[in-house]
Design an enzyme around this catalytic site. Structure first.
Site, PDB file in Angstrom:
ATOM      1  N   ASP A  55      -8.514  67.935   6.135  1.00  0.00           N
ATOM      2  CA  ASP A  55      -8.086  68.283   7.605  1.00  0.00           C
ATOM      3  C   ASP A  55      -9.572  68.414   8.520  1.00  0.00           C
ATOM      4  O   ASP A  55      -9.655  69.027   9.243  1.00  0.00           O
ATOM      5  CB  ASP A  55      -7.783  69.662   7.280  1.00  0.00           C
ATOM      6  CG  ASP A  55      -6.522  69.555   6.506  1.00  0.00           C
ATOM      7  OD1 ASP A  55      -5.737  69.106   6.544  1.00  0.00           O
ATOM      8  OD2 ASP A  55      -6.433  70.562   5.803  1.00  0.00           O
ATOM      9  N   LYS A  59      -9.476  63.226  10.111  1.00  0.00           N
ATOM     10  CA  LYS A  59      -9.774  61.829  10.032  1.00  0.00           C
ATOM     11  C   LYS A  59      -8.700  61.005  10.724  1.00  0.00           C
ATOM     12  O   LYS A  59      -9.276  59.943  11.236  1.00  0.00           O
ATOM     13  CB  LYS A  59      -9.423  61.708   8.804  1.00  0.00           C
ATOM     14  CG  LYS A  59     -10.368  62.179   7.546  1.00  0.00           C
ATOM     15  CD  LYS A  59      -9.899  62.042   5.973  1.00  0.00           C
ATOM     16  CE  LYS A  59      -8.595  62.697   5.701  1.00  0.00           C
ATOM     17  NZ  LYS A  59      -8.980  63.926   5.222  1.00  0.00           N
ATOM     18  N   ASN A 103       1.175  64.302   0.998  1.00  0.00           N
ATOM     19  CA  ASN A 103       0.505  65.793   1.013  1.00  0.00           C
ATOM     20  C   ASN A 103      -0.377  65.601   2.191  1.00  0.00           C
ATOM     21  O   ASN A 103      -0.988  66.673   2.471  1.00  0.00           O
ATOM     22  CB  ASN A 103      -0.239  66.156  -0.407  1.00  0.00           C
ATOM     23  CG  ASN A 103      -0.960  64.841  -0.737  1.00  0.00           C
ATOM     24  OD1 ASN A 103      -1.045  63.971  -0.309  1.00  0.00           O
ATOM     25  ND2 ASN A 103      -1.803  65.283  -1.998  1.00  0.00           N
ATOM     26  N   GLY A 136      -2.088  64.954   5.976  1.00  0.00           N
ATOM     27  CA  GLY A 136      -1.457  65.239   7.320  1.00  0.00           C
ATOM     28  C   GLY A 136      -2.405  64.633   8.396  1.00  0.00           C
ATOM     29  O   GLY A 136      -3.347  65.343   8.345  1.00  0.00           O
ATOM     30  N   HIS A 137      -2.038  63.779   9.087  1.00  0.00           N
ATOM     31  CA  HIS A 137      -3.094  63.366  10.364  1.00  0.00           C
ATOM     32  C   HIS A 137      -2.299  63.594  11.434  1.00  0.00           C
ATOM     33  O   HIS A 137      -1.082  63.376  11.795  1.00  0.00           O
ATOM     34  CB  HIS A 137      -3.087  61.855  10.393  1.00  0.00           C
ATOM     35  CG  HIS A 137      -4.103  61.398   8.957  1.00  0.00           C
ATOM     36  ND1 HIS A 137      -5.100  62.155   8.604  1.00  0.00           N
ATOM     37  CD2 HIS A 137      -3.667  60.242   8.584  1.00  0.00           C
ATOM     38  CE1 HIS A 137      -5.630  61.200   7.634  1.00  0.00           C
ATOM     39  NE2 HIS A 137      -4.891  60.183   7.534  1.00  0.00           N
ATOM     40  N   THR A 150       1.032  71.560  -2.225  1.00  0.00           N
ATOM     41  CA  THR A 150       1.922  71.130  -1.054  1.00  0.00           C
ATOM     42  C   THR A 150       3.572  71.056  -1.545  1.00  0.00           C
ATOM     43  O   THR A 150       4.190  71.214  -0.731  1.00  0.00           O
ATOM     44  CB  THR A 150       1.538  70.024  -0.433  1.00  0.00           C
ATOM     45  OG1 THR A 150       1.531  68.799  -1.304  1.00  0.00           O
ATOM     46  CG2 THR A 150       0.306  69.876   0.235  1.00  0.00           C
ATOM     47  N   GLN A 172      -6.719  63.898   1.922  1.00  0.00           N
ATOM     48  CA  GLN A 172      -7.370  65.085   1.673  1.00  0.00           C
ATOM     49  C   GLN A 172      -8.911  64.824   1.838  1.00  0.00           C
ATOM     50  O   GLN A 172      -9.363  64.557   2.754  1.00  0.00           O
ATOM     51  CB  GLN A 172      -7.243  65.375   0.267  1.00  0.00           C
ATOM     52  CG  GLN A 172      -5.872  65.759  -0.137  1.00  0.00           C
ATOM     53  CD  GLN A 172      -4.780  64.310  -0.178  1.00  0.00           C
ATOM     54  OE1 GLN A 172      -5.219  63.534  -0.907  1.00  0.00           O
ATOM     55  NE2 GLN A 172      -3.873  64.466   0.620  1.00  0.00           N
ATOM     56  N   GLY A 209     -13.055  67.044  21.554  1.00  0.00           N
ATOM     57  CA  GLY A 209     -11.509  67.306  21.961  1.00  0.00           C
ATOM     58  C   GLY A 209     -10.613  66.507  21.306  1.00  0.00           C
ATOM     59  O   GLY A 209     -11.138  65.568  20.597  1.00  0.00           O
TER      60      GLY A 209
HETATM   61  P1  IMP Z   1      -1.579  68.884  -3.891  1.00  0.00           P
HETATM   62  O1  IMP Z   1      -2.043  67.543  -3.345  1.00  0.00           O
HETATM   63  O2  IMP Z   1      -0.114  68.956  -3.192  1.00  0.00           O
HETATM   64  O3  IMP Z   1      -0.975  68.960  -5.345  1.00  0.00           O
HETATM   65  O4  IMP Z   1      -2.265  70.131  -3.609  1.00  0.00           O
HETATM   66  C1  IMP Z   1      -3.547  70.491  -4.414  1.00  0.00           C
HETATM   67  C2  IMP Z   1      -4.111  71.202  -3.296  1.00  0.00           C
HETATM   68  O5  IMP Z   1      -4.760  70.198  -2.604  1.00  0.00           O
HETATM   69  C3  IMP Z   1      -3.809  72.477  -2.792  1.00  0.00           C
HETATM   70  O6  IMP Z   1      -4.832  73.288  -2.625  1.00  0.00           O
HETATM   71  C4  IMP Z   1      -3.413  71.828  -1.370  1.00  0.00           C
HETATM   72  O7  IMP Z   1      -3.534  72.777  -0.398  1.00  0.00           O
HETATM   73  C5  IMP Z   1      -4.472  70.761  -1.167  1.00  0.00           C
HETATM   74  N1  IMP Z   1      -4.237  69.643  -0.259  1.00  0.00           N
HETATM   75  C6  IMP Z   1      -3.401  68.507  -0.539  1.00  0.00           C
HETATM   76  N2  IMP Z   1      -3.460  67.862   0.583  1.00  0.00           N
HETATM   77  C7  IMP Z   1      -4.078  68.326   1.586  1.00  0.00           C
HETATM   78  C8  IMP Z   1      -4.614  67.864   2.837  1.00  0.00           C
HETATM   79  O8  IMP Z   1      -4.107  66.706   3.293  1.00  0.00           O
HETATM   80  N3  IMP Z   1      -5.438  68.455   3.423  1.00  0.00           N
HETATM   81  C9  IMP Z   1      -6.082  69.718   2.870  1.00  0.00           C
HETATM   82  N4  IMP Z   1      -5.724  70.265   1.746  1.00  0.00           N
HETATM   83  C10 IMP Z   1      -4.758  69.434   0.886  1.00  0.00           C
END
Ligand code: IMP
Length: 427
Positions: A13, A16, A38, A40-41, A128, A223, A414
């Site tokens: 987060d 990116k 999982n 999110g952009h 997630t 991630q 910004g």
């Molecule tokens: P998973 O990827 O759903 O298995 O989650 C494993 C860990 O990675 C958890 O703590 C999620 O909150 C974190 N996580 C997964 N995807 C993201 C992302 O895009 N941004 C931030 N944290 C993430």
């Protein structure tokens, strides 16, 4: 121009989407190499805001070919919904390519993710809930379903049955859930085959040929470094390799082709889900960072945990990724603080520690050692060059650069596409 990698230098987060999108107009291919929906952009184009979960952000740049590499896990229902959502808003998605070797997140993988977390209770990872971990587990256990399997019904049937053999035992006997019928899963998956067919390709060949023709290929990590299964804060991590090496294994492009690895670094720190976070704030400063920075997950809607900048982590990201430079994001969020603390080292059981400890126990005990830098109050969102920034903001950036071990080549001031200061061109 060979290949570049853009990846998160903290816990994800970092912004990116903005960075990839900024480059998207000048690159020929944008490739996701790991993770799934999982991620999110948020990408802001003009007055339009797009939330992407699975698709590479290059999808918004005409002329750019977005690629979902073999290292990604794909939930077909999410992918198709994301594509049709973009089509309804007039975005052309026809250039998308999906690796036939990418693994599919099946409905039972999502079920297993949810029941496992529930079963773990207080010890949960805070995933997630999108089936990411169980899908990668199936891949490693060699019972995964790949995109190409959708085009051979009998293979698909055999593989789904094999995967469910053990899972149904677990679901019914351990978790007290109903068994999942293989036939239903196969039917659902076959239902996606036709819609996905135009996108499925030998992406390894496509990307290597593109590089031979001097095309620009950008790898976009999902991630972040500290969520890497090998180099992150295990077990509070995701189940793939967002770090730079993952770009190679997750795409089939060799490391000798990669010339630049850019770490996206937020001017402060956030994390979602469980796990250690030395600079986390539980006071009104943390609340203010969350509010001003809009720190709420794009995918899950969960509030992000917020804290001050941690230079120990930034140095670690430089090391494990071989970072060539940084893109510093969200500097504008810090406007208004009189003093800004920055974590320069940890104190662990009375010792000062300069580098990220490899021991989980030590990291759980790490207390931040802060240096405080003077803040600024001027609006910086209109700054176009480094010299437009107030002196204290310039000094903050320079201090971060010095502590983090790689030059800062761009600064986000910004959310908009044009609210970026470019110091060194990425291309
Ligand atoms: P998973 O990827 O759903 O298995 O989650 C494993 C860990 O990675 C958890 O703590 C999620 O909150 C974190 N996580 C997964 N995807 C993201 C992302 O895009 N941004 C931030 N944290 C993430």
């Amino acid at each position: 121009m060979p290949a570049l990698v853009l990846l998160g230098a903290q816990w994800g987060d970092e912004g990116k989407g903005k960075a990839t999108d900024l480059l998207g107009g000048s690159v020929d291919y944008v490739v996701r190499y790991q993770g799934g929906n999982n991620a999110g952009h948020t990408v802001v184009v003009g007055d339009q805001k797009y939330a992407l979960h699975l698709l590479p952000s290059g999808i918004l740049s005409p002329g750019c070919t977005p690629v979902i590499g073999n290292g990604v896990v794909v939930d077909p229902s999410v992918l198709l919904a994301e594509l049709s959502g973009l089509n309804e808003r007039g975005v052309d998605t026809s250039k998308l390519l999906i690796s036939g070797n990418a693994h599919i997140i099946t409905p039972y993988n999502v079920t297993v993710d949810k029941v496992t977390e529930r079963f773990l209770g207080k010890r949960k990872i805070g995933t997630t809930g999108r089936g990411i971990g169980p899908t990668y587990a199936d891949k490693i256990n060699r019972v995964g379903i790949r995109v190409q399997d959708l085009y051979d019904e009998s293979i698909l049937q055999q593989k789904v049955e094999a995967a469910l053999d053990v899972k149904n035992q677990m679901l019914t006997k351990l978790y007290n859930r109903r068994a999942i019928a293989a036939d239903q899963v196969v039917e659902e998956l076959l239902g996606y085959a036709g819609q996905l067919a135009p996108y499925v390709a030998d992406t390894v060949l496509v990307l290597n040929e593109a590089l031979e023709q001097d095309k620009v290929v950008l790898f976009e990590g999902g991630q972040g470094t500290l969520l890497d299964i090998d180099h992150g804060t295990y077990p509070f991590v995701t189940s793939s390799n967002p770090t730079a090496g993952g770009a190679c294994t997750g795409s089939g492009v060799g490391p000798t082709k990669i010339s630049r690895v850019i770490g996206i670094l937020k001017a402060y720190t956030t994390r979602v889900g469980a796990g250690p976070f030395p600079t986390e704030l539980f006071d009104e400063d943390g609340e203010a960072l969350r509010r001003i920075g809009g720190e709420r997950g794009v995918t899950t809607g969960r509030d992000r945990r917020c804290g001050w900048f941690d230079a120990v982590i930034a140095r670690y990201a430089t090391r494990v990724n071989g970072l060539t430079d940084f893109f510093l994001t969200k500097l504008d969020v810090l406007t208004g603080w009189e003093q800004i603390p920055v974590c320069v080292a940890y104190e662990i059981d009375g010792r000062r520690v300069e580098e990220l400890p490899y021991s989980q126990t030590d990291f759980h005990h790490a207390k931040p050692v802060y240096e405080t830098l003077p803040g600024w109050s001027e609006d910086i969102t209109k700054a176009k060059s480094f010299s437009d920034l107030p002196k204290n903001a310039q000094n903050y950036v320079k201090a971060l650069e010095e502590m983090s071990g790689a030059p800062i080549s761009a600064i986000g001031v910004g959310p908009g596409r044009d609210e970026t200061i470019e110091i060194n061109s990425f291309l």
